[in-house]
Design an enzyme around this catalytic site. Structure first.
Site, PDB file in Angstrom:
ATOM      1  N   CYS A 179       0.736  -1.135  -0.158  1.00  0.00           N
ATOM      2  CA  CYS A 179      -0.075   0.032  -0.037  1.00  0.00           C
ATOM      3  C   CYS A 179       0.996   1.225  -0.011  1.00  0.00           C
ATOM      4  O   CYS A 179       1.621   1.305   0.834  1.00  0.00           O
ATOM      5  CB  CYS A 179      -0.993   0.049   1.029  1.00  0.00           C
ATOM      6  SG  CYS A 179      -1.766   1.790   1.447  1.00  0.00           S
TER       7      CYS A 179
ATOM      8  N   CYS B 238       0.618   3.268   3.296  1.00  0.00           N
ATOM      9  CA  CYS B 238       1.172   2.721   4.494  1.00  0.00           C
ATOM     10  C   CYS B 238       2.745   2.825   4.243  1.00  0.00           C
ATOM     11  O   CYS B 238       3.501   3.109   5.373  1.00  0.00           O
ATOM     12  CB  CYS B 238       0.886   1.271   4.464  1.00  0.00           C
ATOM     13  SG  CYS B 238      -0.694   0.948   5.153  1.00  0.00           S
TER      14      CYS B 238
ATOM     15  N   HIS C 149      -4.053   0.849   8.509  1.00  0.00           N
ATOM     16  CA  HIS C 149      -4.676   0.845   6.998  1.00  0.00           C
ATOM     17  C   HIS C 149      -6.168   0.671   7.173  1.00  0.00           C
ATOM     18  O   HIS C 149      -6.644  -0.301   7.803  1.00  0.00           O
ATOM     19  CB  HIS C 149      -3.973  -0.420   6.382  1.00  0.00           C
ATOM     20  CG  HIS C 149      -4.642  -0.706   4.763  1.00  0.00           C
ATOM     21  ND1 HIS C 149      -3.895   0.048   3.802  1.00  0.00           N
ATOM     22  CD2 HIS C 149      -5.508  -1.099   4.282  1.00  0.00           C
ATOM     23  CE1 HIS C 149      -4.648  -0.209   2.793  1.00  0.00           C
ATOM     24  NE2 HIS C 149      -5.658  -0.993   3.056  1.00  0.00           N
TER      25      HIS C 149
ATOM     26  N   ASN D 172     -12.499  11.062  -1.131  1.00  0.00           N
ATOM     27  CA  ASN D 172     -13.019  10.564  -2.318  1.00  0.00           C
ATOM     28  C   ASN D 172     -13.140   9.323  -1.857  1.00  0.00           C
ATOM     29  O   ASN D 172     -12.092   8.468  -1.429  1.00  0.00           O
ATOM     30  CB  ASN D 172     -11.870  10.726  -3.229  1.00  0.00           C
ATOM     31  CG  ASN D 172     -11.830  12.050  -3.837  1.00  0.00           C
ATOM     32  OD1 ASN D 172     -12.799  12.810  -3.584  1.00  0.00           O
ATOM     33  ND2 ASN D 172     -10.700  12.447  -4.206  1.00  0.00           N
TER      34      ASN D 172
ATOM     35  N   GLY E 223     -13.878   8.899  -7.167  1.00  0.00           N
ATOM     36  CA  GLY E 223     -12.529   9.375  -7.441  1.00  0.00           C
ATOM     37  C   GLY E 223     -11.612   9.003  -6.630  1.00  0.00           C
ATOM     38  O   GLY E 223     -10.304   9.762  -6.710  1.00  0.00           O
TER      39      GLY E 223
ATOM     40  N   THR F 243      -8.182   6.887  -5.713  1.00  0.00           N
ATOM     41  CA  THR F 243      -7.234   6.271  -6.663  1.00  0.00           C
ATOM     42  C   THR F 243      -6.258   5.504  -5.930  1.00  0.00           C
ATOM     43  O   THR F 243      -5.642   4.555  -6.264  1.00  0.00           O
ATOM     44  CB  THR F 243      -6.490   7.220  -7.443  1.00  0.00           C
ATOM     45  OG1 THR F 243      -5.764   8.359  -6.776  1.00  0.00           O
ATOM     46  CG2 THR F 243      -7.350   7.835  -8.516  1.00  0.00           C
TER      47      THR F 243
ATOM     48  N   HIS G 164      -8.112   8.401   3.134  1.00  0.00           N
ATOM     49  CA  HIS G 164      -7.241   9.712   3.155  1.00  0.00           C
ATOM     50  C   HIS G 164      -8.143  11.014   2.836  1.00  0.00           C
ATOM     51  O   HIS G 164      -9.233  10.953   2.219  1.00  0.00           O
ATOM     52  CB  HIS G 164      -5.958   9.993   2.106  1.00  0.00           C
ATOM     53  CG  HIS G 164      -6.435   9.504   0.452  1.00  0.00           C
ATOM     54  ND1 HIS G 164      -6.738   8.266   0.273  1.00  0.00           N
ATOM     55  CD2 HIS G 164      -6.675  10.400  -0.276  1.00  0.00           C
ATOM     56  CE1 HIS G 164      -7.029   8.335  -1.269  1.00  0.00           C
ATOM     57  NE2 HIS G 164      -7.065   9.568  -1.386  1.00  0.00           N
TER      58      HIS G 164
ATOM     59  N   HIS H  94      -8.138  14.916   1.919  1.00  0.00           N
ATOM     60  CA  HIS H  94      -7.488  15.992   1.287  1.00  0.00           C
ATOM     61  C   HIS H  94      -7.652  17.245   1.788  1.00  0.00           C
ATOM     62  O   HIS H  94      -8.920  17.571   2.382  1.00  0.00           O
ATOM     63  CB  HIS H  94      -7.766  16.445  -0.139  1.00  0.00           C
ATOM     64  CG  HIS H  94      -7.729  15.219  -0.965  1.00  0.00           C
ATOM     65  ND1 HIS H  94      -6.640  14.998  -2.037  1.00  0.00           N
ATOM     66  CD2 HIS H  94      -8.536  14.028  -1.299  1.00  0.00           C
ATOM     67  CE1 HIS H  94      -6.781  14.023  -2.710  1.00  0.00           C
ATOM     68  NE2 HIS H  94      -7.674  13.216  -2.159  1.00  0.00           N
TER      69      HIS H  94
END
Ligand code: 5GP
Ligand code: ZN
Length: 112
Positions: A3, A6, A45, A85, A91, A93, A98, A100
């Site tokens: 990952c 990670c 994770h 997302n 969206g 990816t 996470h 933003h």
């Protein structure tokens, strides 16, 4: 586990650190969408927002505590936006949850 985030949190892949504590790691996005664009992740994770539950939601609270600390440290008193997302149509990816943190420009609403 293979990952990307990670590995970034573990320091195995370099990143520009913005904030870290026992639970959270934050770093600058490699492809910024605003003059200030950080990514904030729990070190543990979790694949996405659809996997938040009673066992791990404390980590999401820790992410938002970090948001407030980063906003103060980076002087974001004019405002900011936090975005998650989730999934293909959302969206997402990178398959490690996470958030933003976008700032230092006017952010359109609705986002489109
Ligand atoms: P998503 O599209 O999953 O919500 O966001 C993933 C974000 O991670 C994107 O904004 C992308 O620019 C960022 N990103 C992808 N790979 C890397 C990397 O290796 N380093 C950093 N700092 N950011 C990355
Ligand atoms: Zn991960």
């Amino acid at each position: 586990m293979d990952c990307l985030f990670c590995k970034i949190a573990a320091g195995e892949i370099p990143s520009t650190k913005v904030y870290e504590d026992e639970f959270v790691y934050a770093f600058l996005d490699i492809e910024p969408q605003a003059p200030f664009h950080a990514i904030i992740i729990p070190r543990q994770h979790i694949s996405g927002a659809d996997k938040i539950n009673g066992e791990n939601s404390i980590l999401i609270a820790k992410v938002f505590e970090a948001v407030a600390k980063i906003a103060e440290k980076e002087n974001l008193e004019k405002g900011f936006r936090v975005v998650n997302n989730c999934g293909e149509e959302g969206g997402q990816t990178v398959g490690h949850i996470h958030f933003h943190l976008l700032a230092r420009r006017n952010l359109a609403w609705p986002p489109g």
